[in-house]
Enzyme design. Structure first.
Site, PDB file in Angstrom:
ATOM      1  N   SER A  10       0.823  -1.206   0.000  1.00 19.13           N
ATOM      2  CA  SER A  10       0.000   0.000   0.000  1.00 19.13           C
ATOM      3  C   SER A  10       0.862   1.263   0.000  1.00 19.13           C
ATOM      4  CB  SER A  10      -0.954  -0.043   1.188  1.00 19.13           C
ATOM      5  OG  SER A  10      -1.907   0.985   1.088  1.00 19.13           O
ATOM      6  N   ASP A  36      -3.459   6.461  -3.103  1.00 26.09           N
ATOM      7  CA  ASP A  36      -2.200   5.914  -2.598  1.00 26.09           C
ATOM      8  C   ASP A  36      -1.694   4.901  -3.631  1.00 26.09           C
ATOM      9  OD1 ASP A  36      -4.004   3.880  -2.139  1.00 26.09           O
ATOM     10  OD2 ASP A  36      -3.260   3.372  -0.149  1.00 26.09           O
ATOM     11  N   ASP A  90      -6.278   1.979  -3.190  1.00 23.08           N
ATOM     12  CA  ASP A  90      -7.466   1.634  -2.401  1.00 23.08           C
ATOM     13  C   ASP A  90      -7.904   2.793  -1.504  1.00 23.08           C
ATOM     14  OD1 ASP A  90      -5.419   1.379  -0.527  1.00 23.08           O
ATOM     15  OD2 ASP A  90      -6.105  -0.546   0.261  1.00 23.08           O
ATOM     16  N   THR A  94     -11.869  -1.065  14.273  1.00 23.32           N
ATOM     17  CA  THR A  94     -11.039  -0.362  13.290  1.00 23.32           C
ATOM     18  C   THR A  94     -10.579  -1.308  12.191  1.00 23.32           C
ATOM     19  OG1 THR A  94     -10.239   0.849  15.181  1.00 23.32           O
ATOM     20  CG2 THR A  94      -9.080   1.198  13.125  1.00 23.32           C
TER      21      THR A  94
END
Length: 609
Positions: free
Chosen positions: A161, A318, A322, A397
């Protein structure tokens, strides 16, 4: 034994095993050199502890040894994953697995996302499992989309990522199209330990690439994805004629061609691409961190291009596309970079408006409509839900929880319109049960073209939302702490604040009305004091609710040495003295830092500016 360490040393055994198993000449040579040079601390770093496989899969630096991402650890991980899938699915050999990858590469160790994806394919094909291996780089959301679209057993995305360039990762999706949640992580981790020796054909990527079990889903997925997201396009005529100019940056990642295609699917004018950042480059040469969450530093080239072209909106993905950041030029000529919570308010409001307009054609009832966000994200969706009559739920989260919950609700016939987390992650379409920066970019493009037709801006619209549903202002940051004992001591102090098992009743004059501790499972708001959300002993997380409408969550990060805080002040509709609210939130954050974090005493490093 290399005469380095006592014969029973774990590191010594790990090195010996490594040199038996590793067929990558670069990593094998690097380990031999460390042994020859008696480089103890390097060997300890590479072989002291194996990467831990968790719900986020793996994330670590590329390089030699069991603590890094490399050919051998990818083979071992995939062998464990394959063995676990064989236990879970009787039809694995009929359905198969999809594998995608981004553009990361690490020449010193010969590792790259594409190489790792080919090795993972090779392992699965050696066991007779059909593999849908993308022939080229794709955004992360294409993997969960393909799992759902083709009805596969699982998906793997090789990406780190927005992490620094030396890192890579291995992200796993289950048959329901969402990221894995417990107990799958533990099951896979245990299976990896039982399958460390490479299977006979695991290294044979050439054979695997010739196999009849190998399929390339690239064209089919890309076409189907662009087709599917069009169900979220409601203003095609406006899009065709809009005068608004938009800049897009993919920050040296995979996003460029996919966002261009998504804009085309919505009949939007193609966004201006930041030339220096549009092509994938594993070196990320123009940015310090390839993370648009860091705001202005990453967007400098975008600002320059927008000023040159007269564009007023910037969209930034990014590197694995995503996530989505958005900035807008203000009347003053300054740029405003929206926070993840502000974008959650804007996109949530817009998607609900679109649903309402469509509902007039006799669509589902509002009682079956849901929106989700994570517990550390803004509560703005709750305020909108209360007023408009749909359901709002919060989850733990991370999108793995929202994706799985969304699927449960959809299986019950509910409509999940939107889910978001404050870390600029948005799920705007149920076709992808994870955050998706590509569909979010197209939907944001249409939203901007609609607002422009009404002579409004995103900033105007955000103010209107807050005036209608109540201001929700947030302030999130973190401290860096590499010492686990300090972290533990800090949280234990809060659990035993005024004597044993007593949480704080106030903080610097701000009264506390409720405490929820998702490490221990305590929640003062529940009649039995037991938290409703799942608890986890392995991470720290406490939420304080204050009498003034403030909420503050303190938690540790699963992937970084950080103690984060998320604070929000929610006011009732009509209380629009924004400066007063901001001052009150600043004061609240200051006392939380002073009394609960105690940065000097605990030797914490503040977030670098």
């Amino acid at each position: 034994n290399y005469g380095l360490l006592p014969r029973d040393s774990r590191v010594d055994q790990a090195v010996t095993q490594w040199l038996q198993y590793d067929k990558n000449p670069k990593t094998a040579a690097a380990v031999r050199t460390m042994v020859k040079d008696r480089a103890m601390s390097e060997l300890q770093k590479c072989f002291g502890a194996r990467m831990e496989f968790g719900t986020a899969g793996l994330r670590a630096a590329m390089g030699p040894g069991v603590s890094c991402m490399n050919d051998l650890t990818i083979i071992q991980t995939t062998q464990g994953f394959c063995a676990y899938l064989e236990q879970c699915f009787t039809d694995l050999k009929q359905r198969g697995v999809v594998i995608g990858f981004d553009a990361r590469a690490h020449p010193p160790s010969g590792g790259s996302s594409k190489r790792f994806a080919c090795l993972a394919a090779s392992v699965l094909i050696s066991r007779g499992v059909p593999v849908y291996l993308f022939s080229d780089i794709t955004p992360t959301p294409y993997v969960p989309f393909t799992v759902s679209h083709l009805g596969l057993c699982a998906g793997v995305m090789v990406t780190a990522s927005h992490n620094p360039k030396q890192d890579n990762g291995y992200k796993v999706y289950w048959a329901n199209g969402a990221q894995i949640i417990p107990p799958h992580d533990k099951g896979i981790a245990a299976a990896i330990e039982q399958n460390l020796e490479p299977w006979p054909k695991s290294w044979d990527t050439d054979g695997a690439l010739q196999s009849s079990l190998l399929n390339d889903p690239y064209q089919d997925t890309h076409r189907e994805y662009c087709q599917t997201i069009q169900q979220h396009c409601f203003h095609r005529e406006l899009n065709k004629n809009t005068k608004v100019k938009v800049v897009h940056t993919s920050v040296h990642g995979v996003g460029h061609i996919f966002v261009q295609a998504a804009f085309k699917a919505f009949d939007l004018q193609p966004p201006y691409a930041v030339e220096e950042q549009k092509d994938p480059d594993p070196e990320f040469p123009t940015v310090k961190y390839p993370n648009p969450e860091e705001g202005e530093g990453v967007l400098m080239l975008s600002f320059a291009l927008a000023d040159k072209e007269g564009a007023t909106v910037i969209l930034a993905n990014d590197p694995d596309a995503d996530r989505l950041a958005i900035a807008e030029k203000q009347e003053s000529g300054q740029w405003m970079v929206f926070s993840g919570n502000e974008l959650g308010a804007l996109l949530g409001w817009w998607i609900f408006q679109c649903w309402k307009q469509q509902k007039e054609d006799g669509k589902a009832s509002i009682k079956d409509v849901y929106m989700l966000s994570s517990t550390v994200s803004s509560k703005i969706l709750r305020a909108i839900a209360v007023k408009e009559g749909f359901h709002f739920e919060e989850t733990l989260t991370g999108f793995k929880w929202m994706g799985n919950r969304a699927k449960e609700l959809m299986d019950q016939g509910k409509t999940v319109l939107f889910a978001f987390e404050e870390a600029i992650g948005y799920m705007c379409s149920p076709a992808v049960l994870d955050k998706d920066g590509v569909s979010a970019a197209a939907i944001a493009g249409e939203f901007v073209s609609y607002l422009t037709s009404k002579n409004r801006t995103l900033s105007h619209q955000l103010r209107s939302i807050y005036e209608e549903y109540g201001y929700h202002i947030s302030k999130n940051s973190y401290f860096i702490c590499h010492d686990q004992d300090t972290i533990k001591r800090l949280f234990e102090h809060l659990r035993n604040y005024a004597g044993e098992n007593s949480y704080p009743k106030e903080c610097g004059g701000f009264a506390i009305t409720a405490v929820r501790d998702l490490t221990t499972g305590y929640d003062s708001n529940q009649t039995d004091n037991k938290a409703v959300l799942p608890t986890s002993k392995s991470s720290q997380m406490i939420t304080f609710t204050f009498a003034n409408g403030g909420v503050a969550t303190m938690r540790t990060s699963g992937t970084e040495p950080k103690i984060k805080y998320y604070t929000e002040l929610c006011s009732a509709p009509g209380n629009s003295d924004l400066n007063q609210l901001k001052t009150e939130l600043d004061n609240l954050v200051d006392v939380i830092v002073e009394h609960f974090y105690q940065p000097e005493k605990n030797n914490l490093t503040p977030r670098p500016e």
